[in-house]
Design an enzyme around this catalytic site. Structure first.
Site, mmCIF file in Angstrom:
data_model
loop_
_atom_site.group_PDB
_atom_site.id
_atom_site.type_symbol
_atom_site.label_atom_id
_atom_site.label_comp_id
_atom_site.label_asym_id
_atom_site.label_seq_id
_atom_site.Cartn_x
_atom_site.Cartn_y
_atom_site.Cartn_z
ATOM 1 N N ASP A 1 -34.471 -4.599 16.272
ATOM 2 C CA ASP A 1 -34.808 -3.319 15.647
ATOM 3 C C ASP A 1 -33.552 -2.491 15.370
ATOM 4 O O ASP A 1 -33.458 -1.785 14.367
ATOM 5 C CB ASP A 1 -35.803 -2.533 16.521
ATOM 6 C CG ASP A 1 -35.532 -2.692 18.017
ATOM 7 O OD1 ASP A 1 -34.484 -3.266 18.392
ATOM 8 O OD2 ASP A 1 -36.356 -2.232 18.817
ATOM 9 N N ALA B 1 -34.151 3.591 15.505
ATOM 10 C CA ALA B 1 -33.589 4.294 14.347
ATOM 11 C C ALA B 1 -32.835 5.549 14.795
ATOM 12 O O ALA B 1 -31.751 5.845 14.291
ATOM 13 C CB ALA B 1 -34.702 4.651 13.366
ATOM 14 N N GLY C 1 -45.178 2.370 15.841
ATOM 15 C CA GLY C 1 -44.403 1.192 16.218
ATOM 16 C C GLY C 1 -43.433 0.701 15.164
ATOM 17 O O GLY C 1 -43.127 -0.486 15.085
ATOM 18 N N LEU C 2 -42.919 1.619 14.344
ATOM 19 C CA LEU C 2 -41.943 1.196 13.340
ATOM 20 C C LEU C 2 -40.506 1.304 13.855
ATOM 21 O O LEU C 2 -39.558 1.103 13.103
ATOM 22 C CB LEU C 2 -42.097 2.011 12.054
ATOM 23 C CG LEU C 2 -43.358 1.750 11.223
ATOM 24 C CD1 LEU C 2 -43.390 2.640 9.986
ATOM 25 C CD2 LEU C 2 -43.449 0.287 10.788
ATOM 26 N N GLY C 3 -40.345 1.614 15.120
ATOM 27 C CA GLY C 3 -38.995 1.581 15.694
ATOM 28 C C GLY C 3 -38.267 2.905 15.666
ATOM 29 O O GLY C 3 -37.075 2.950 15.340
ATOM 30 N N SER C 4 -38.956 3.994 16.041
ATOM 31 C CA SER C 4 -38.310 5.306 15.972
ATOM 32 C C SER C 4 -37.157 5.430 16.977
ATOM 33 O O SER C 4 -36.123 6.019 16.666
ATOM 34 C CB SER C 4 -39.330 6.422 16.189
ATOM 35 O OG SER C 4 -40.011 6.253 17.404
ATOM 36 N N SER C 5 -37.319 4.830 18.174
ATOM 37 C CA SER C 5 -36.238 4.946 19.178
ATOM 38 C C SER C 5 -34.967 4.247 18.688
ATOM 39 O O SER C 5 -33.860 4.762 18.856
ATOM 40 C CB SER C 5 -36.648 4.311 20.507
ATOM 41 O OG SER C 5 -37.861 4.837 20.936
HETATM 42 O O1 PMV Z 1 -43.083 -3.915 19.549
HETATM 43 P P1 PMV Z 1 -41.887 -3.972 18.667
HETATM 44 O O2 PMV Z 1 -42.217 -3.723 17.237
HETATM 45 O O3 PMV Z 1 -40.776 -3.148 19.158
HETATM 46 O O4 PMV Z 1 -41.393 -5.486 18.677
HETATM 47 C C1 PMV Z 1 -41.061 -6.165 19.848
HETATM 48 C C2 PMV Z 1 -40.558 -7.533 19.520
HETATM 49 C C3 PMV Z 1 -40.185 -8.377 20.727
HETATM 50 O O5 PMV Z 1 -39.676 -9.613 20.248
HETATM 51 C C4 PMV Z 1 -41.412 -8.671 21.570
HETATM 52 C C5 PMV Z 1 -39.150 -7.688 21.601
HETATM 53 C C6 PMV Z 1 -37.738 -7.700 21.079
HETATM 54 O O6 PMV Z 1 -36.961 -6.832 21.495
HETATM 55 O O7 PMV Z 1 -37.378 -8.578 20.283
#
Ligand code: PMV
Length: 304
Positions: free
Chosen positions: A136, A95, A89-93
């Protein structure tokens, strides 16, 4: 010619969920990066080899948008590598989306500003996921630690020192769209209640911004823990994350919270360096996995 570009992963510091509804959040780029290599090929079709990302759709859609913007017809081969997988869940999509735009712009010598990269990436994100604030993508693009408002209305990189963070992975893969929808459902039924929660979270975000700028970590930690309590009220935490947060606090952390949509993925704890080990072992003891990472990483960049 091959072009190699990288973009950082992210950790939400404060303000998740509220940021979907027009409120601000604080987010930091981490030194776990996603790499994209791009080259022009003679095939009819593009070729994508992207094992790190959940869906190659993000790469495909980015290529399509880039070609449409500049009226290009040539095919490309994109190969991705990563310091992390989509599992954590570190945002690979995000990045990979940002890095693909940057790589293509360098490959075809068609300059894109950071703002253009963010805007194009956000379009890709919305067309695939339909929801999300874009925090992200801003982090992958600009790097550092950012004060961010929905859709990039404000993207303000903060001049700060790296944060003494401990990151604990829960072992559960979070389903971000599911939790965004869950909050949206609740919003329909309890609009006033949720707006009040978002307002409280927003106060914390503004106080945290000041605390970060002054490196007041004890205060920042307390604000993070309060943010976690509001996220619990919002119904997005799960027992494993709560236990990890409690363990970190009992281990002497300044503060701790879940990070991201909830339901799983990571929690973060802010620590005094002398307590780091203790906090890490407290998290490990209840089944969390420590992800070693530094904050304030550089945004999207060319790799040589
Ligand atoms: O689950 P993550 O790490 O992608 O974080 C989502 C964060 C939210 O605020 C719930 C959604 C968003 O796009 O801001």
């Amino acid at each position: 010619m091959k072009i190699k570009v990288s973009a950082p992963g992210k950790l939400m510091l404060l303000g998740e969920h509220a940021v979907v509804y027009g409120y601000p959040c604080l987010v930091t780029a981490v030194d776990k990066r996603l790499y994209v290599q791009a080259e022009i090929i003679n095939n009819k079709e593009d070729e994508i080899i992207a094992p790190q990302v959940k869906e190659s759709r993000f790469v495909l859609e980015s290529i399509a948008q880039f070609k449409a913007k500049f009226g290009l017809e040539k095919s490309v081969r994109i190969i991705t590598k990563g310091d992390f997988s989509h599992r954590v869940g570190l945002g690979s999509s995000s990045a990979v989306t940002v890095a693909t735009f940057k790589a293509l712009s360098l490959l075809f010598k068609l300059p894109l500003t950071l703002r253009e990269i963010f805007d194009l990436s956000y379009k890709v994100n919305l067309s695939i996921q339909g929801v999300g604030s874009g925090f992200d993508l801003a982090t992958a693009t600009y790097g550092r630690t950012i004060f961010f408002v929905t859709g990039g209305k404000i993207i303000e990189p903060l001049k700060i020192n790296p944060l003494p963070l401990v990151v604990g992975y829960s072992g559960i893969k979070a389903d971000t769209p599911f939790y965004i929808r869950k909050v949206a459902e609740a919003f329909k039924r309890r609009k006033e209640d949720l707006n009040q929660i978002f307002n409280e979270i927003t106060k914390l975000v503004y106080q945290a911004k000041k605390a970060i700028l002054k490196s007041e970590f004890k205060l920042l930690g307390e604000l993070m823990t309060k943010n976690h309590q509001w996220l619990k009220k919002l119904g997005v935490s799960v027992p494993k994350l709560d236990k990890m947060v409690m363990a970190a606090l009992e281990g002497g952390a300044y503060g701790a919270k879940l990070s991201g949509a909830g339901g799983g993925d990571c929690m973060i704890a802010l620590v005094d360096q002398k307590n780091r080990r203790k906090v890490e072992s407290a998290i490990k003891k209840i089944g969390g996995e420590i992800i070693k990472t530094k904050t304030n990483a550089k945004g999207v960049k060319l790799e040589i």
